[in-house]
Write an enzyme that holds these catalytic residues in place. Structure first.
Site, PDB file in Angstrom:
ATOM      1  CG  HIS A   1      -1.977  -0.984   1.406  1.00 17.94           C
ATOM      2  ND1 HIS A   1      -2.096  -1.660   2.571  1.00 17.94           N
ATOM      3  CD2 HIS A   1      -3.069  -1.413   0.402  1.00 17.94           C
ATOM      4  CE1 HIS A   1      -3.001  -2.645   2.201  1.00 17.94           C
ATOM      5  NE2 HIS A   1      -3.639  -2.485   0.894  1.00 17.94           N
TER       6      HIS A   1
ATOM      7  CE  LYS B   1     -15.874  -8.442   4.550  1.00 18.84           C
ATOM      8  NZ  LYS B   1     -15.789  -8.192   3.069  1.00 18.84           N
TER       9      LYS B   1
ATOM     10  NE  ARG C   1      -2.184  -7.384  -4.594  1.00 22.49           N
ATOM     11  CZ  ARG C   1      -3.244  -7.672  -3.450  1.00 22.49           C
ATOM     12  NH1 ARG C   1      -2.685  -7.603  -2.253  1.00 22.49           N
ATOM     13  NH2 ARG C   1      -4.291  -8.055  -3.819  1.00 22.49           N
TER      14      ARG C   1
ATOM     15  CB  SER D   1      -4.181  -6.986   4.260  1.00 17.91           C
ATOM     16  OG  SER D   1      -3.777  -5.664   3.983  1.00 17.91           O
TER      17      SER D   1
END
Ligand code: PNS
Length: 165
Positions: free
Chosen positions: A18, A42, A91, A129
């Protein structure tokens, strides 16, 4: 005209990947809003406030960066912030389909907002992550993949969760 982009994500937690996008983004945009976009239904590993605090510590006192959080429709936040661009990092190929879908739905929802992709530095091509949390949760070392402060927070979080803290 000032070029303002919103860089949204879960940032649970912020990683070196990031940070790489933030640094690259600041070469193309005058200002960035790093937006912790969350779903209230969530729960993440870190609370939204913890995520924002870590981001603030990592990016430091840069007047070009604002850190914010939001739980609604991204394009509405971007419009209300007066920004024209959603910045996302790309990515490996596996990101492509999800990112493409998200860019297309966002374009459909608001045609005035463009999604701009920056390619992540090759060192961060295969990290996320989620993988970092999985590795750290099983006691693996993620040093070098996240900023030092995040490393400490991950260790503290997992030792608390496993009752060792
Ligand atoms: O870091 P992530 O989890 O890949 O980020 C995804 C995020 C938070 C940017 C995306 O899920 C999002 O924009 N959520 C807000 C709701 C929204 O506007 N979704 C897209 C249109 S349905």
């Amino acid at each position: 005209m000032e070029r303002l982009a919103v860089y949204p994500g879960s940032f649970d937690p912020i990683t070196n990947g990031h940070l790489d996008i933030i640094k690259r983004g600041l070469r193309s945009f005058d200002r960035l809003i790093i937006l912790v976009a969350y779903n209230p239904n969530k729960s993440g590993l870190f609370s939204v406030n913890e995520r924002m605090e870590m981001i603030r510590q990592v990016v430091g006192d840069d007047p070009r960066i604002r850190v914010d959080s939001f739980s609604g429709l991204l394009v509405n936040y971007v419009r209300d912030a007066g920004a024209q661009v959603i910045l996302r990092g790309l990515r490996a190929l596996s990101d492509f389909e999800y990112e493409f879908q998200m860019a297309l739905i966002n374009r459909r929802l608001n045609r005035d907002i463009e999604t701009v992709f920056l390619m992540t530095g090759y060192k961060w091509f295969y990290t996320s992550s989620n993988l970092i949390k999985e590795a750290a949760g099983h006691g693996g070392s993620v040093r070098g993949l996240v900023p030092e402060i995040v490393l400490q927070k991950l260790q503290a979080k997992y030792s608390t969760l496993s009752g060792k803290g």
